[in-house]
Design an enzyme around this catalytic site. Structure first.
Site, short mmCIF file in Angstrom:
data_model
loop_
_atom_site.label_atom_id
_atom_site.label_comp_id
_atom_site.label_asym_id
_atom_site.label_seq_id
_atom_site.Cartn_x
_atom_site.Cartn_y
_atom_site.Cartn_z
N HIS A 1 0.82 -1.22 0.00
CA HIS A 1 0.00 0.00 0.00
C HIS A 1 0.85 1.27 0.00
O HIS A 1 0.51 2.24 0.67
CB HIS A 1 -0.95 -0.01 1.21
CG HIS A 1 -2.01 -1.05 1.10
ND1 HIS A 1 -3.18 -0.85 0.41
CD2 HIS A 1 -2.07 -2.33 1.56
CE1 HIS A 1 -3.92 -1.96 0.46
NE2 HIS A 1 -3.27 -2.87 1.15
N ASP B 1 -0.69 -5.26 5.84
CA ASP B 1 -1.69 -6.10 5.18
C ASP B 1 -1.38 -6.26 3.70
O ASP B 1 -0.69 -5.44 3.10
CB ASP B 1 -3.09 -5.49 5.34
CG ASP B 1 -3.17 -4.07 4.79
OD1 ASP B 1 -2.20 -3.30 5.01
OD2 ASP B 1 -4.18 -3.73 4.14
N GLU B 2 -1.92 -7.32 3.15
CA GLU B 2 -1.99 -7.53 1.70
C GLU B 2 -0.64 -7.38 0.99
O GLU B 2 -0.54 -6.73 -0.05
CB GLU B 2 -3.02 -6.57 1.08
CG GLU B 2 -4.42 -6.80 1.62
CD GLU B 2 -5.48 -5.97 0.91
OE1 GLU B 2 -6.58 -6.49 0.70
OE2 GLU B 2 -5.21 -4.79 0.59
N ILE B 3 0.38 -7.98 1.55
CA ILE B 3 1.67 -8.00 0.86
C ILE B 3 1.54 -8.91 -0.37
O ILE B 3 1.04 -10.02 -0.27
CB ILE B 3 2.78 -8.50 1.80
CG1 ILE B 3 2.95 -7.51 2.96
CG2 ILE B 3 4.09 -8.69 1.03
CD1 ILE B 3 3.97 -7.95 3.99
N ASN C 1 -3.87 -5.79 -4.59
CA ASN C 1 -5.29 -6.09 -4.42
C ASN C 1 -6.18 -5.04 -5.07
O ASN C 1 -7.34 -5.30 -5.34
CB ASN C 1 -5.64 -6.22 -2.93
CG ASN C 1 -5.29 -7.58 -2.39
OD1 ASN C 1 -4.34 -8.21 -2.86
ND2 ASN C 1 -6.05 -8.06 -1.42
#
EC number: 3.2.1.52
Lengths: 557, 557
Positions: free
Chosen positions: A274, A338-340, A299
């Protein structure tokens, strides 16, 4: 914290009380009568001798409270509104004074100072007594933070009709304190920007339901609207435009506004994912920046992650986080996690070269990176807060006091607890306020929200913070928060998408879980209508016909 | 109307044009260049000699247009916003005048008069020409209604940067007219009330996307906020409170505001269901009023339906509808007819007694009732408009020119067409704006919206008005509307739940179906941002990062 055994006992006790019509969250101990009192035109709030040199923010809280009492002008939500109360309040005794007092030995700190302690170290308890004969009401606490919560409760006792401000349920005795120390709301100000005035309005509403943590997801891949001293190019090049930036002064202003209302501001700079917006100023630190197809590398668009295997990037990130952490007095700071996206790193030659050169696995490099960034904020006195992947998806060495947001599913809390970390409940399946509004990605006509369905207040209210946890794990639960990711939001719908829904978690984590939604709904209508009187565009939960008739629109009524 | 064969040809032609960035709905014929023009500081709009004694509402439309040109100040949605256009507009020619002209032989009527004709009798076409050399622009039409649509288009040509108002795509030649004559929006003002100013704001926004029908679902079972001359007790006793009433003057004010903007107001008094509020003043006319359990007797609380078998009730209803119809100059009036509940009538002794006494079936009585109420409004010059059950659930004798709202499912259009009735598409599965926000009925913690999921703009935009219809049936389609039922809405979220989503049907029914959502999205962003500049709280459809980069956030980008 809050043990399961205690919960059962407490719920049983609660059921024995007739709850006040318009209190939200419901106090944990409430005794009330049925005598009406009017608010005297000369009503005033006195700070007594136990609080010498009352802090400025406490004095301001008193002034605000006087304003609400005068201006709320909330008609009670019954058929006929306040007209049905005329007999009750005519010739009622008149309340002239509320006295604020601190317990013996209490240290007199500003509300902000109390609110900015570690969540579990805050004393938020208060006792409010309103006699039925019009003699002075008393609000006592062991901290100015407790007093400010008590003032909030006091304003919720009053209705308005025909130039009269009155309450119906004296005598009142409230002994109140929260079930959980972390009761929050998260706002993403990066997908779309929110001017300071909107953030402040949100903080005001949060304070009215006794939420005490503002989780500020201030930057993300889409924009970097945060002026960090020493790293100002990030906002200069990464914000949407020069007007869409929180200057260091703006951040201080928000923190001060929050603190004066009993709210701590936890900043988040999400890492290492992010972070595409960082590439605008520092492209050397970002892997797969803006690479397409975005769906392979992130994502959501645009792709871009910090090059965790690069020493330069690690040092840059640690420096950035330390500089950001210095802007906030909170004991908490979130480094995200989050969301690596693994294909991104797999495709990034510098990352692969660095891993090969040091003979490290990705996980080892992430561990080194995370320890560096966490050390940087811990050196500033902060406790790291991370999204759940940092403990569930990778085998990292984290400080024992790290706090974990459980977001992917409420089911994941047990796995986090099993590792012994403290938990903030932020589950998408209960608390994501953005779910259910359809897909926002372009060229996808049948696209629905990834986290369908819409999370109703009723469903959020049914959340059990201790589900699937053992008694021994229960103390790991710090509390929870409802969250707004803003792909489809902005100042235009901030109020309406959040309120009064976010009141659901506020009550779950203050009063405790297990509340009855039929009992809660009329009170939620009242707090919603009261917020509206104070300028928040809360939505209608039902036709007004139902709001005026508690229970009558229940499914089985 | 619009034939299928024509549609295919038209879609093919459209694809050959490079559409103007910010036009919504897209004109049906558009030729444009790439020359910039600035708007002269002395720019003015002239009404030429073909329009002697220009109607006041046309003059006001010109004044409003000048206001939008001066105040929109919309930065073009590209990275860098207007700064990327500096080279283009610096030294560009300057546009000084737009001349309005009516075609030879055109009758000069007010915009309102033209807008209030039968939908298929309205002439909404216009031609707009903007030369590239700064010489005068021309807007011509055969009616003042066409001119007002052309003025709306003209304002959408302009962007703003650094004290300069400019367009980029001269020369422009637009020959435009709608694919369908009915392009509407429905608002329910009974579940929750909307002050006149909110209704007017909605009308303003409707006019900017060339919607021309405001379907005003003004009363329902929850409240009766409509002062009908001769029947004023209905509002006195059936409204939520005296402030939540549309007086006859308010209704006239709304109709006038709408008419001046090219919008016709169709009133609906839903009968015989959805009428519990009438029981407040006339309990003798309502079966099962407020009976419980409500779920047995109505689709939502409270229960209550007109006693269709009672002559007194039939005469009362016919009188009420006639009196209401007199308040509106529209050729259309809706008598409703949805969700008639049979257990209610079965349980209502007076209804059963009347049916037995006259030896009628329910359907026969409903037929008699409907003929009486329809005759009453037809005597006032109105065409009856009904919900689909009136032709699909019962065998009634209706006037051939009755218009039918298809609402339960878009699949039902074919059955309505088979009976030869004209259709307004209002399908819940495409156009209901309230879907997806969770259940609102109380004591139902897992309750979801009955018409889940949320209807995205993209999905609404994919609607095909001719699906499942034969070529011969195609002319029966008058158009369609998006609808807001307001159990969970109020003035607080009116803008955000409607806009820019309702633009989807506006374009489907003006430009014609089959548009490409990737091409449409940037224009929808632009019209949304422009509405916001004019005071409508439109929501963000995407992160601003995406709004600035057409196509880059598409699913496969």
């Amino acid at each position: 914290m809050f043990s399961k055994a205690g919960l059962v006992l407490f719920t049983t006790l609660l059921a024995a009380f007739a709850p006040a019509d318009a209190l939200w969250p419901l106090p944990r101990s409430l005794q009330q009568g049925s005598t009406a009192l009017t608010l005297s035109c000369s009503f005033n709030i006195t700070i007594d001798g136990t609080i010498p040199n009352a802090p400025a923010d406490l004095q301001q809280a008193v002034t605000r409270t006087m304003g609400y009492l005068q201006n709320d002008k909330l008609g009670r939500l019954v058929v006929g509104r306040g007209s049905v109360d005329v007999d009750a309040y005519t010739n009622a005794s008149s309340l002239s004074t509320l006295t604020l007092t601190l317990g013996q030995g209490a240290v007199v700190n500003s509300i902000a100072t109390e609110a900015q302690k570690a969540p579990e170290a805050r004393d938020e308890a208060y006792t409010l007594t309103v006699p039925s004969d019009g003699s002075g009401a008393t609000l006592s606490a062991n901290s100015t933070l407790g007093l400010t919560h008590g003032l909030t409760t006091f304003t919720q006792l009053f209705f308005y009709h025909n130039a009269t401000t009155y309450m119906l349920n004296a005598p009142i005795q409230i002994d109140d304190s929260p079930a959980y120390p972390y009761r929050g709301f998260m706002l993403d100000t990066a997908r779309n920007f929110f001017p300071v005035q909107d953030v402040k309005r949100m903080l005001d509403a949060m304070s009215w339901v006794k939420q005490n943590m503002f989780h500020w997801h201030i930057v993300d891949s889409q924009s970097f609207p945060f002026e960090v001293p020493g790293y100002t190019e990030l906002a200069q090049k990464g914000a949407y435009d020069p007007e869409s930036v929180y200057s260091a002064q703006d951040v201080a202003d928000v923190i001060s506004h929050a603190g004066a209302r009993g709210i701590d501001v936890m900043l988040e700079i999400d890492t290492p994912g992010h972070t595409a917006a960082i590439a605008q100023a520092f492209p050397e630190h970002i892997a797969c920046a803006y690479m397409t197809p975005w769906a392979t590398f992130a994502n959501e668009p645009p792709a871009g992650q910090l090059r965790i295997a690069s020493n330069a990037t690690m040092n840059f990130t640690a420096g950035l986080l330390a500089a950001a952490a210095e802007l906030s007095p909170s004991t908490l700071f979130s480094t995200g996690g989050d969301e690596i996206n693994m294909p991104c790193y797999a495709a990034d030659e510098p990352t692969q070269a660095a891993l090969n050169a040091t003979n490290q696995t990705f996980e080892q490099a992430l561990n080194t990176f995370t320890q560096a960034t966490h050390s940087a904020i811990m050196a500033k006195g902060k406790t790291p807060v991370v999204w759940e992947e940092m403990v569930l998806s990778f085998n990292l060495t984290l400080s024992n006091d790290t706090i974990v947001f459980v977001w992917i599913s409420s089911e994941d809390a047990a796995a986090v607890a099993q590792q012994g970390f403290r938990i903030v409940h932020a589950p998408s399946n209960y608390f994501y306020l953005d779910c259910g509004a359809g897909g926002w990605v372009g060229a996808n006509p049948s696209g629905n929200s990834w986290c369908d369905p819409f999370k109703t207040w009723q469903f959020a209210y049914s959340f059990d913070p201790l589900a699937n946890l053992t008694d021994a794990q229960a103390p790991l639960v710090l509390g929870g928060e409802q969250l707004l990711w803003t792909e489809q939001s902005g100042p235009q719908n901030l109020d309406s998408i959040v309120w009064p829904r976010a009141g659901a978690s506020a009550e779950v984590f203050w009063t405790g879980p297990g509340g009855n939604i039929s009992e809660a709904l009329p009170r939620l209508h009242e707090v919603s209508y009261r917020m509206r009187q104070r300028g928040i565009n809360t939505i209608n939960l039902q036709p007004k016909w139902c709001a005026l008739r508690p229970g009558v629109c229940d499914l089985t009524a």
